[in-house]
Design a protein around this motif. Structure first.
Motif, PDB file in Angstrom:
ATOM      1  N   LEU A   1       6.812  -0.819  13.654  1.00 47.77           N
ATOM      2  CA  LEU A   1       7.234  -1.607  12.498  1.00 47.77           C
ATOM      3  C   LEU A   1       6.276  -1.412  11.328  1.00 47.77           C
ATOM      4  O   LEU A   1       6.706  -1.283  10.170  1.00 47.77           O
ATOM      5  CB  LEU A   1       7.317  -3.085  12.872  1.00 47.77           C
ATOM      6  CG  LEU A   1       7.747  -4.010  11.728  1.00 47.77           C
ATOM      7  CD1 LEU A   1       9.207  -3.772  11.366  1.00 47.77           C
ATOM      8  CD2 LEU A   1       7.532  -5.476  12.097  1.00 47.77           C
ATOM      9  N   LEU A   2       4.968  -1.391  11.609  1.00 54.29           N
ATOM     10  CA  LEU A   2       3.995  -1.193  10.541  1.00 54.29           C
ATOM     11  C   LEU A   2       4.168   0.181   9.898  1.00 54.29           C
ATOM     12  O   LEU A   2       4.085   0.322   8.675  1.00 54.29           O
ATOM     13  CB  LEU A   2       2.576  -1.354  11.091  1.00 54.29           C
ATOM     14  CG  LEU A   2       2.199  -2.761  11.569  1.00 54.29           C
ATOM     15  CD1 LEU A   2       0.803  -2.759  12.177  1.00 54.29           C
ATOM     16  CD2 LEU A   2       2.274  -3.777  10.441  1.00 54.29           C
ATOM     17  N   ALA A   3       4.420   1.192  10.724  1.00 51.16           N
ATOM     18  CA  ALA A   3       4.659   2.535  10.179  1.00 51.16           C
ATOM     19  C   ALA A   3       5.929   2.556   9.328  1.00 51.16           C
ATOM     20  O   ALA A   3       5.960   3.160   8.246  1.00 51.16           O
ATOM     21  CB  ALA A   3       4.755   3.548  11.311  1.00 51.16           C
ATOM     22  N   ALA A   4       6.980   1.886   9.809  1.00 47.75           N
ATOM     23  CA  ALA A   4       8.241   1.849   9.070  1.00 47.75           C
ATOM     24  C   ALA A   4       8.083   1.099   7.755  1.00 47.75           C
ATOM     25  O   ALA A   4       8.662   1.493   6.731  1.00 47.75           O
ATOM     26  CB  ALA A   4       9.331   1.197   9.917  1.00 47.75           C
ATOM     27  N   ASN A   5       7.291   0.028   7.739  1.00 47.50           N
ATOM     28  CA  ASN A   5       7.063  -0.711   6.500  1.00 47.50           C
ATOM     29  C   ASN A   5       6.249   0.105   5.502  1.00 47.50           C
ATOM     30  O   ASN A   5       6.460  -0.003   4.288  1.00 47.50           O
ATOM     31  CB  ASN A   5       6.368  -2.041   6.796  1.00 47.50           C
ATOM     32  CG  ASN A   5       7.345  -3.163   7.075  1.00 47.50           C
ATOM     33  OD1 ASN A   5       7.847  -3.811   6.175  1.00 47.50           O
ATOM     34  ND2 ASN A   5       7.655  -3.362   8.344  1.00 47.50           N
ATOM     35  N   THR A   6       5.309   0.905   6.011  1.00 45.35           N
ATOM     36  CA  THR A   6       4.571   1.792   5.113  1.00 45.35           C
ATOM     37  C   THR A   6       5.513   2.799   4.470  1.00 45.35           C
ATOM     38  O   THR A   6       5.458   3.057   3.257  1.00 45.35           O
ATOM     39  CB  THR A   6       3.463   2.530   5.876  1.00 45.35           C
ATOM     40  OG1 THR A   6       2.609   1.573   6.512  1.00 45.35           O
ATOM     41  CG2 THR A   6       2.622   3.376   4.939  1.00 45.35           C
TER      42      THR A   6
ATOM     43  N   PHE B   1       0.837  -1.201   0.000  1.00 37.92           N
ATOM     44  CA  PHE B   1       0.000   0.000   0.000  1.00 37.92           C
ATOM     45  C   PHE B   1       0.873   1.252   0.000  1.00 37.92           C
ATOM     46  O   PHE B   1       0.594   2.223  -0.714  1.00 37.92           O
ATOM     47  CB  PHE B   1      -0.916  -0.010   1.224  1.00 37.92           C
ATOM     48  CG  PHE B   1      -1.767   1.223   1.344  1.00 37.92           C
ATOM     49  CD1 PHE B   1      -2.865   1.401   0.517  1.00 37.92           C
ATOM     50  CD2 PHE B   1      -1.467   2.205   2.278  1.00 37.92           C
ATOM     51  CE1 PHE B   1      -3.654   2.551   0.618  1.00 37.92           C
ATOM     52  CE2 PHE B   1      -2.242   3.354   2.389  1.00 37.92           C
ATOM     53  CZ  PHE B   1      -3.340   3.518   1.555  1.00 37.92           C
ATOM     54  N   GLY B   2       1.938   1.241   0.790  1.00 41.05           N
ATOM     55  CA  GLY B   2       2.863   2.365   0.802  1.00 41.05           C
ATOM     56  C   GLY B   2       3.486   2.583  -0.561  1.00 41.05           C
ATOM     57  O   GLY B   2       3.660   3.722  -1.012  1.00 41.05           O
ATOM     58  N   TYR B   3       3.816   1.489  -1.234  1.00 37.35           N
ATOM     59  CA  TYR B   3       4.403   1.583  -2.575  1.00 37.35           C
ATOM     60  C   TYR B   3       3.422   2.235  -3.547  1.00 37.35           C
ATOM     61  O   TYR B   3       3.805   3.105  -4.342  1.00 37.35           O
ATOM     62  CB  TYR B   3       4.792   0.200  -3.054  1.00 37.35           C
ATOM     63  CG  TYR B   3       5.685   0.179  -4.275  1.00 37.35           C
ATOM     64  CD1 TYR B   3       7.055   0.315  -4.148  1.00 37.35           C
ATOM     65  CD2 TYR B   3       5.167  -0.001  -5.546  1.00 37.35           C
ATOM     66  CE1 TYR B   3       7.888   0.281  -5.259  1.00 37.35           C
ATOM     67  CE2 TYR B   3       5.982  -0.039  -6.666  1.00 37.35           C
ATOM     68  CZ  TYR B   3       7.348   0.103  -6.511  1.00 37.35           C
ATOM     69  OH  TYR B   3       8.159   0.075  -7.616  1.00 37.35           O
TER      70      TYR B   3
ATOM     71  N   ILE C   1      16.695   3.988   2.526  1.00 38.87           N
ATOM     72  CA  ILE C   1      17.689   3.478   3.476  1.00 38.87           C
ATOM     73  C   ILE C   1      17.245   3.789   4.905  1.00 38.87           C
ATOM     74  O   ILE C   1      17.309   2.935   5.804  1.00 38.87           O
ATOM     75  CB  ILE C   1      19.075   4.088   3.191  1.00 38.87           C
ATOM     76  CG1 ILE C   1      19.633   3.544   1.880  1.00 38.87           C
ATOM     77  CG2 ILE C   1      20.049   3.803   4.342  1.00 38.87           C
ATOM     78  CD1 ILE C   1      20.920   4.211   1.428  1.00 38.87           C
ATOM     79  N   ALA C   2      16.772   5.012   5.134  1.00 37.29           N
ATOM     80  CA  ALA C   2      16.296   5.392   6.463  1.00 37.29           C
ATOM     81  C   ALA C   2      15.120   4.519   6.898  1.00 37.29           C
ATOM     82  O   ALA C   2      15.015   4.121   8.076  1.00 37.29           O
ATOM     83  CB  ALA C   2      15.903   6.865   6.475  1.00 37.29           C
ATOM     84  N   ALA C   3      14.232   4.188   5.968  1.00 40.01           N
ATOM     85  CA  ALA C   3      13.082   3.336   6.300  1.00 40.01           C
ATOM     86  C   ALA C   3      13.520   1.921   6.659  1.00 40.01           C
ATOM     87  O   ALA C   3      12.976   1.303   7.590  1.00 40.01           O
ATOM     88  CB  ALA C   3      12.110   3.312   5.122  1.00 40.01           C
ATOM     89  N   LEU C   4      14.508   1.379   5.934  1.00 43.35           N
ATOM     90  CA  LEU C   4      15.025   0.040   6.250  1.00 43.35           C
ATOM     91  C   LEU C   4      15.643   0.008   7.651  1.00 43.35           C
ATOM     92  O   LEU C   4      15.421  -0.944   8.417  1.00 43.35           O
ATOM     93  CB  LEU C   4      16.061  -0.376   5.211  1.00 43.35           C
ATOM     94  CG  LEU C   4      15.518  -0.775   3.834  1.00 43.35           C
ATOM     95  CD1 LEU C   4      16.631  -0.777   2.796  1.00 43.35           C
ATOM     96  CD2 LEU C   4      14.845  -2.143   3.894  1.00 43.35           C
ATOM     97  N   VAL C   5      16.399   1.034   7.987  1.00 46.94           N
ATOM     98  CA  VAL C   5      16.995   1.108   9.326  1.00 46.94           C
ATOM     99  C   VAL C   5      15.889   1.205  10.384  1.00 46.94           C
ATOM    100  O   VAL C   5      15.976   0.572  11.451  1.00 46.94           O
ATOM    101  CB  VAL C   5      17.966   2.299   9.423  1.00 46.94           C
ATOM    102  CG1 VAL C   5      18.445   2.493  10.865  1.00 46.94           C
ATOM    103  CG2 VAL C   5      19.157   2.084   8.492  1.00 46.94           C
TER     104      VAL C   5
ATOM    105  N   LEU D   1       8.676   2.378   4.086  1.00 46.11           N
ATOM    106  CA  LEU D   1       9.552   1.593   3.219  1.00 46.11           C
ATOM    107  C   LEU D   1       8.945   1.471   1.824  1.00 46.11           C
ATOM    108  O   LEU D   1       9.607   1.693   0.807  1.00 46.11           O
ATOM    109  CB  LEU D   1       9.772   0.209   3.830  1.00 46.11           C
ATOM    110  CG  LEU D   1      10.668  -0.771   3.078  1.00 46.11           C
ATOM    111  CD1 LEU D   1      12.085  -0.258   3.020  1.00 46.11           C
ATOM    112  CD2 LEU D   1      10.629  -2.136   3.763  1.00 46.11           C
ATOM    113  N   GLY D   2       7.672   1.107   1.768  1.00 40.17           N
ATOM    114  CA  GLY D   2       6.995   1.020   0.479  1.00 40.17           C
ATOM    115  C   GLY D   2       6.888   2.367  -0.205  1.00 40.17           C
ATOM    116  O   GLY D   2       7.088   2.485  -1.413  1.00 40.17           O
ATOM    117  N   LEU D   3       6.609   3.407   0.566  1.00 40.78           N
ATOM    118  CA  LEU D   3       6.419   4.748   0.029  1.00 40.78           C
ATOM    119  C   LEU D   3       7.649   5.249  -0.724  1.00 40.78           C
ATOM    120  O   LEU D   3       7.532   5.936  -1.748  1.00 40.78           O
ATOM    121  CB  LEU D   3       6.084   5.699   1.178  1.00 40.78           C
ATOM    122  CG  LEU D   3       5.601   7.102   0.828  1.00 40.78           C
ATOM    123  CD1 LEU D   3       4.184   7.065   0.280  1.00 40.78           C
ATOM    124  CD2 LEU D   3       5.668   8.004   2.055  1.00 40.78           C
TER     125      LEU D   3
END
Length: 413
Positions: A105-110, A60-62, A90-94, A112-114
């Motif tokens: 984690l869910l926020a970071a994965n969103t 969804f973020g993507y 890179i910041a999202a992966l970290v 990440l996709g974004l």
């Protein structure tokens, strides 16, 4: 003001190869989590709901990232835009690696996709520099690199996760992301703007394109349902392999990514078929392939060979769908390639998000047979869409004859 002139001199084979690798590295961050979903959920004391939420929010973020950043490929220098997005990724992966609570984690994965949308800015840029007669082949080469990233990401993350933990996997992925920054800065030339539209009007133009281009609507619908089918399986594979009769971990689940190498190697051939046969015929063939794949997956609970065969056919069909749809869209309106790609890929990854959520829910309750039924339905829907637009195109051609003209917008080839 728009510019229809080429952005730069044609890229050489070496640069196309390097940018194909860039696509693979850039998109890999979407798929590192898939073999690790059971382990990630278990570390937060959660079950299948958390697994589905992680997979869905990344996709969804993507889709949101494509919608927000994709149009800027027509407005800004693409090289600088891609470098900024990769740095944010890179910041999202970290952030994923350091998350201490499931909500974080869910926020970071969103996020990440974004920020993982760089490949979908590279591909329209390079397609604009390709010989029109070889555009499908060039897109196929770029997609081969992208698909390699999806496959190897699952394999590498599965192995790293099994031996070093899922948090280490995300940290290693952040380091790997430095490679595409260097490649794109070296091999993608600076590009002039195709449009001077302000950002709000640029976003508004997406809806206009969707309303005015039947081919774009067709590509969005077929892309949605066929990528949903793809993620039905990949979003739930680790969950099903962890159950009887297999009881396998993330390392084995990740190794199934290598089974899809056949599909990756076939991407340039798919592009040539799209050049020769027309995109709609290749998309219809992709839908039939995906239905055949899920017919094989139905037997996966009895013999792993059915699963391996199903993954090969599924990857072939999924790749054919994407390459064929993108090839015909890039020939539609050269000055709006970035925005056409934005609309299509937003729909495509929304389908992926829906497929991931449905796949984990169906697999948790109905197993391999339920998953197979859902995939067959997706393939049938895509065939219905292609038949509907083919009929509409013929009706329009008879109603509004245009001597000496065969518009790709109306023919949908």
């Amino acid at each position: 003001m728009q510019s229809n002139s080429p952005d730069h001199a044609p890229l050489g084979d070496r640069s196309v190869l390097a940018l194909s690798a860039t696509c693979g590295f850039a998109v890999a961050s979407l798929y590192y989590s898939q073999p690790l979903l059971p382990a990630i959920a278990a570390s937060f004391g959660s079950g299948s709901f958390a697994q589905g939420a992680i997979a869905m929010l990344t996709q969804f973020g993507y889709a949101c990232g494509l919608l927000l950043f994709g149009p800027l490929g027509d407005r800004l220098d693409r090289r600088a835009l891609i470098a900024c997005l990769l740095t944010a990724n890179i910041a999202a992966l970290v952030s994923c690696a350091l998350a201490t609570h499931l909500a974080l984690l869910l926020a970071a994965n969103t996020m990440l996709g974004l920020t993982a949308v760089s490949a979908q800015i590279v591909i329209p840029a390079v397609s604009g520099l390709a010989d029109p007669a070889r555009r499908g082949q060039t897109v196929g080469r770029l997609m081969g690199g992208l698909f390699a990233g999806t496959l190897l990401a699952r394999t590498v993350s599965g192995l790293l996760g099994a031996h070093f933990g899922w948090r280490t996997t995300f940290m290693v992925a952040a380091l790997i992301e430095l490679v595409p920054i260097a490649l794109v800065w070296r091999h993608l030339p600076r590009t002039a703007a195709n449009t001077r539209l302000p950002y709000p009007r640029l976003l508004a133009s997406l809806g206009k394109l969707l309303r005015e281009q039947p081919l774009l609507r067709e590509a969005c619908l077929t892309g949605f349902v066929l990528y949903a089918a793809f993620n039905l399986l990949w979003g739930s594979l680790a969950l099903l392999l962890a159950r009887a009769p297999y009881h396998w971990g993330s390392d084995v689940a990740g190794l199934f990514g290598l089974v899809g190498l056949v599909g990756m190697l076939a991407s340039p051939t798919t592009g040539r078929l799209a050049d020769r046969w027309g995109g709609r015929r290749v998309v219809a063939l992709a839908a039939v392939s995906i239905m055949a794949a899920f017919a094989l997956v139905a037997g996966a609970g009895r013999w792993v060979g059915w699963l391996a065969a199903g993954i090969v056919v599924l990857d072939l069909g999924s790749r054919a769908n994407l390459v064929a749809n993108q090839t015909r869209l890039y020939a539609l309106l050269p000055e709006a390639r970035g925005r056409l790609n934005t609309v299509f890929m937003t729909s495509y990854f929304l389908g992926g998000a829906v497929g991931s959520a449905i796949g984990t829910a169906v697999a948790a309750r109905y197993g391999w047979s339920g998953l197979s039924a859902a995939g067959l339905l997706c393939g049938a829907l895509a065939l219905g869409v292609t038949a509907r637009f083919r009929t509409a195109g013929r009706t329009q051609a008879f109603a509004l004859p245009r001597p000496g003209s065969t518009s790709s917008a109306s023919s949908g080839k």
